[in-house]
Design a protein around this motif. Structure first.
Motif, PDB file in Angstrom:
ATOM      1  N   GLU A 201       0.839  -1.192   0.000  1.00 10.82           N
ATOM      2  CA  GLU A 201       0.000   0.000   0.000  1.00 10.82           C
ATOM      3  C   GLU A 201       0.876   1.245   0.000  1.00 10.82           C
ATOM      4  OE1 GLU A 201      -2.731  -0.160   3.213  1.00 10.82           O
ATOM      5  OE2 GLU A 201      -3.925  -1.793   2.344  1.00 10.82           O
ATOM      6  N   GLY A 203       0.586   5.702  -0.299  1.00 15.62           N
ATOM      7  CA  GLY A 203      -0.325   6.840  -0.163  1.00 15.62           C
ATOM      8  C   GLY A 203       0.121   8.023  -1.004  1.00 15.62           C
ATOM      9  N   SER A 239      -8.441   3.256  -0.087  1.00 16.28           N
ATOM     10  CA  SER A 239      -9.124   3.918   1.031  1.00 16.28           C
ATOM     11  C   SER A 239      -8.743   5.395   1.067  1.00 16.28           C
ATOM     12  CB  SER A 239      -8.763   3.249   2.370  1.00 16.28           C
ATOM     13  OG  SER A 239      -7.393   3.398   2.652  1.00 16.28           O
ATOM     14  N   ASP A 241      -7.682   7.940   3.655  1.00 14.27           N
ATOM     15  CA  ASP A 241      -7.205   8.065   5.024  1.00 14.27           C
ATOM     16  C   ASP A 241      -7.097   9.532   5.416  1.00 14.27           C
ATOM     17  OD1 ASP A 241      -6.841   5.255   5.643  1.00 14.27           O
ATOM     18  OD2 ASP A 241      -5.247   5.277   4.141  1.00 14.27           O
ATOM     19  N   ALA A 242      -6.667   9.757   6.641  1.00 17.89           N
ATOM     20  CA  ALA A 242      -6.660  11.127   7.174  1.00 17.89           C
ATOM     21  C   ALA A 242      -5.682  12.033   6.439  1.00 17.89           C
ATOM     22  CB  ALA A 242      -6.325  11.087   8.666  1.00 17.89           C
ATOM     23  N   SER A 243      -4.532  11.484   6.004  1.00 17.35           N
ATOM     24  CA  SER A 243      -3.497  12.335   5.431  1.00 17.35           C
ATOM     25  C   SER A 243      -3.192  12.023   3.976  1.00 17.35           C
ATOM     26  CB  SER A 243      -2.200  12.202   6.249  1.00 17.35           C
ATOM     27  OG  SER A 243      -2.436  12.512   7.611  1.00 17.35           O
ATOM     28  N   THR A 246      -4.979   6.097  -0.194  1.00 21.34           N
ATOM     29  CA  THR A 246      -4.233   4.835  -0.240  1.00 21.34           C
ATOM     30  C   THR A 246      -4.505   4.096  -1.541  1.00 21.34           C
ATOM     31  OG1 THR A 246      -4.315   4.624   2.161  1.00 21.34           O
ATOM     32  CG2 THR A 246      -3.863   2.627   0.906  1.00 21.34           C
ATOM     33  N   GLU A 285       2.305  11.682   7.587  1.00 22.06           N
ATOM     34  CA  GLU A 285       1.089  11.708   8.405  1.00 22.06           C
ATOM     35  C   GLU A 285       0.933  13.081   9.071  1.00 22.06           C
ATOM     36  OE1 GLU A 285      -1.009   9.234  12.078  1.00 22.06           O
ATOM     37  OE2 GLU A 285       0.999   8.712  11.357  1.00 22.06           O
TER      38      GLU A 285
END
Length: 319
Positions: A201, A203, A239, A241-243, A246, A285
């Motif tokens: 994975e 990001g 997905s 994600d917060a930052s 993905t 992050e």
């Protein structure tokens, strides 16, 4: 008045044992006569036992040679030994009935049955492992050279014996696992198929083009040595994600552990270089920390205070 005096006692003689040598000589003589009388039976029983030993050895050799041709030598050793000792046991029972004609085969079988129960309780673990090893060799869920995982142990199967399976781990150690544990535990055979899928994975930033990032990743992965063209690699938005967003990258390689281990870092390196070259961000992050101001007069009042932020005081209206 006369006082009777006691007569002196005679000295007691120790008991004497008469050795009857004639009876002992007669007993030994009867044994010798019985042995001479049974000598023909003993010779016939010995010849019969030798014949069954030779038959058992020949049977083991034939079974081992036949299964070795099918590349199942371990099974040949186990089954060959089973046939050999089975024939030797039959020959021993027949020889015993020849030497002692009064001994009936039914009595031998009955005694053998009782003895086998006692032996079974005494050697429960050994017999259980032997039977599990035989079933593993017959059903063949994995072969010598396969890479398997059993509980916390993973490695290459080097040998399957009647009691245990020998496993060579990737770091050069040898693990001896009882066959009963393998037969009753879930076993992962990692080389059951020629190919194995791996995934990773990565990001990217929310401001980057998702489709462009997937194309860049796929192009980089296809050029990595060890990645199979079929089934084709995949780059799937996975997905939010917060930052970052993905993307899950999937590719296929040889199922051998050394190929899987060496292909993975090549894929990660190629993805990193390709994304940097394309100017696609791989953000760190991000965390936001809110500090609550507890100096307000209304702090702690559920109807007035706001969690995380101080209450704004109302300005006085001019008169």
């Amino acid at each position: 008045m006369l006082v009777p005096t006691s007569l002196p006692r005679q000295a007691e003689k120790p008991p004497q044992i008469d050795a009857d040598y004639d009876a002992a000589i007669q007993q030994v003589d009867s044994w010798v006569d019985g042995t001479i009388h049974l000598l023909p039976n003993i010779l016939v029983a010995l010849v019969l036992l030798i014949i069954f030993v030779l038959l058992g050895t020949l049977c083991r050799f034939l079974v081992l040679r036949q299964l070795t041709r099918r590349e199942r030598s371990n099974l040949g050793e186990v089954l060959g030994g089973l046939f050999k000792w089975g024939l030797i046991l039959i020959g021993f029972l027949l020889s015993a009935t020849i030497v002692m004609p009064s001994l009936k085969p039914g009595d031998l079988v009955a005694g053998l049955g009782v003895g086998s129960v006692a032996i079974g309780f005494a050697f429960k673990d050994i017999l259980q492992n032997w039977l599990a090893g035989l079933l593993i060799l017959v059903r063949q869920p994995f072969e010598i050279g396969d890479q398997i995982r059993v509980n916390d142990f993973e490695g290459t199967v080097s040998r399957i014996e009647t009691r245990a399976t020998l496993l060579d781990t990737y770091d050069g150690q040898r693990v001896v696992i009882p066959n009963s544990e393998i037969y009753t535990t879930a076993v992962t055979v990692k080389t059951a198929h020629a190919h194995r899928r791996s995934d990773f994975e990565v990001g990217i930033g929310y401001g980057d083009n998702l489709d462009e990032a997937c194309e860049v990743i796929l192009k980089a992965v296809r050029e990595v040595e060890g990645v199979l063209p079929e089934p084709a690699p995949e780059a799937l938005p996975w997905s939010l994600d917060a930052s970052w967003v993905t993307i899950q990258v999937r590719w296929w390689s040889s199922s051998v552990q050394s190929d899987v281990t060496h292909t993975r870092p090549k894929v990660i390196r190629a993805i990193k270089i390709a994304l940097d070259t394309a100017g696609i961000d791989m953000p760190f992050e991000t965390q936001v920390h809110l500090f609550h101001d507890q100096t307000d007069d209304d702090d702690g009042s559920p109807g007035q205070a706001r969690e995380g932020w101080p209450v704004t005081k109302k300005k006085a209206e001019p008169e």
